[in-house]
Design a protein around this motif. Structure first.
Motif, short mmCIF file in Angstrom:
data_model
loop_
_atom_site.label_atom_id
_atom_site.label_comp_id
_atom_site.label_asym_id
_atom_site.label_seq_id
_atom_site.Cartn_x
_atom_site.Cartn_y
_atom_site.Cartn_z
N TYR A 133 49.19 33.68 -34.32
CA TYR A 133 48.80 35.08 -34.09
C TYR A 133 49.41 35.96 -35.19
O TYR A 133 48.75 36.88 -35.71
CB TYR A 133 49.22 35.53 -32.70
N GLY A 134 50.64 35.68 -35.56
CA GLY A 134 51.27 36.41 -36.67
C GLY A 134 50.47 36.26 -37.95
O GLY A 134 50.26 37.24 -38.69
N LYS A 135 50.00 35.05 -38.22
CA LYS A 135 49.19 34.83 -39.42
C LYS A 135 47.89 35.61 -39.36
O LYS A 135 47.45 36.18 -40.37
CB LYS A 135 48.93 33.34 -39.61
N LEU A 136 47.27 35.65 -38.18
CA LEU A 136 46.05 36.43 -38.03
C LEU A 136 46.32 37.90 -38.36
O LEU A 136 45.55 38.52 -39.10
CB LEU A 136 45.51 36.31 -36.60
N LEU A 137 47.42 38.42 -37.83
CA LEU A 137 47.74 39.83 -38.10
C LEU A 137 48.09 40.06 -39.56
O LEU A 137 47.64 41.04 -40.18
CB LEU A 137 48.89 40.28 -37.19
N GLN A 138 48.90 39.17 -40.12
CA GLN A 138 49.36 39.34 -41.50
C GLN A 138 48.23 39.16 -42.51
O GLN A 138 48.05 40.00 -43.39
CB GLN A 138 50.48 38.36 -41.81
N TYR A 139 47.50 38.06 -42.38
CA TYR A 139 46.49 37.75 -43.39
C TYR A 139 45.09 38.21 -42.99
O TYR A 139 44.35 38.73 -43.83
CB TYR A 139 46.48 36.24 -43.68
N GLY A 140 44.72 37.99 -41.75
CA GLY A 140 43.38 38.37 -41.30
C GLY A 140 43.20 39.86 -41.16
O GLY A 140 42.16 40.40 -41.50
N ARG A 141 44.22 40.53 -40.65
CA ARG A 141 44.15 41.98 -40.43
C ARG A 141 44.92 42.76 -41.50
O ARG A 141 44.99 43.98 -41.43
CB ARG A 141 44.70 42.33 -39.05
N SER A 142 45.54 42.05 -42.44
CA SER A 142 46.33 42.68 -43.51
C SER A 142 47.38 43.63 -42.94
O SER A 142 47.55 44.74 -43.43
CB SER A 142 45.43 43.40 -44.50
N ASP A 143 48.08 43.17 -41.91
CA ASP A 143 49.07 44.01 -41.24
C ASP A 143 50.37 43.23 -41.02
O ASP A 143 50.69 42.84 -39.90
CB ASP A 143 48.51 44.52 -39.91
N PRO A 144 51.13 43.01 -42.10
CA PRO A 144 52.38 42.25 -41.96
C PRO A 144 53.40 42.94 -41.05
O PRO A 144 54.23 42.27 -40.45
CB PRO A 144 52.90 42.13 -43.39
N ALA A 145 53.31 44.26 -40.91
CA ALA A 145 54.25 44.96 -40.03
C ALA A 145 54.05 44.55 -38.57
O ALA A 145 55.01 44.45 -37.81
CB ALA A 145 54.10 46.48 -40.19
#
Length: 168
Positions: A133-145
């Motif tokens: 899920y973190g990867k989805l947010l970081q890379y898929g949604r461009s939201d590392p925060a």
């Protein structure tokens, strides 16, 4: 350390005694897959297990993962995951695995995110779900925060989690 030939012998004996014993079938499929890397025979056992007990959650789950990771048969893997969730809607490994398939294969971020959120409601600190899920947010949604708190939760229990350390 397990003596895998002994395990295999016991599973074969169980299947001679009861050829449709679903637990013996899916466990033999797992042994053939994970230990012996015999994909054709593993699939044969999984198919027999699902035929013997079409609603057996472990057979559906394990066959789904086999189809996803070994055969890369994403359509049928998704079908197995859906069937498994019909039987047990809160099965953590299916929720996480299906979320992974939706994210990595179908690039369906909203639906994948929904699966991961459902999984984390069931088991809030499920490492694989937090990481993916973190990867989805970081890379898929461009939201590392937004990904950072999920990664932090993994590292709180597994400080040397290589996947998270590489993604963080």
């Amino acid at each position: 350390r397990r003596a895998w030939p002994d395990v295999q012998s016991k599973l074969q004996a169980a299947l001679r005694a009861d050829p449709s014993n679903v637990c013996a079938l899916y466990n033999y499929g797992r042994l053939l897959d994970y230990v012996w890397q015999d994909g054709d025979m593993a699939e044969h056992m999984y198919v027999r297990a699902v035929a013997a007990a079409p609603k057996h959650i472990h057979s559906l789950r394990n066959y789904g993962f086999f189809l996803y990771y070994v055969r890369r048969d994403y359509v049928n893997a998704e079908s197995m995951f859906r069937r498994a969730l019909e039987e047990e809607p809160d099965e953590i490994d299916v929720l996480s695995g299906y979320g992974s398939l939706l994210y990595y294969v179908h690039r369906n971020l909203p639906k994948a995110q929904s699966m991961f959120q459902r999984a984390l409601k069931v088991v809030p600190d499920h490492t694989n779900t937090l990481h993916t899920y973190g990867k989805l947010l970081q890379y898929g949604r461009s939201d590392p925060a937004q990904a950072a708190p999920l990664y932090d939760r993994v590292l709180a229990t597994q400080p040397n989690h290589v996947g998270v350390l590489l993604d963080y």
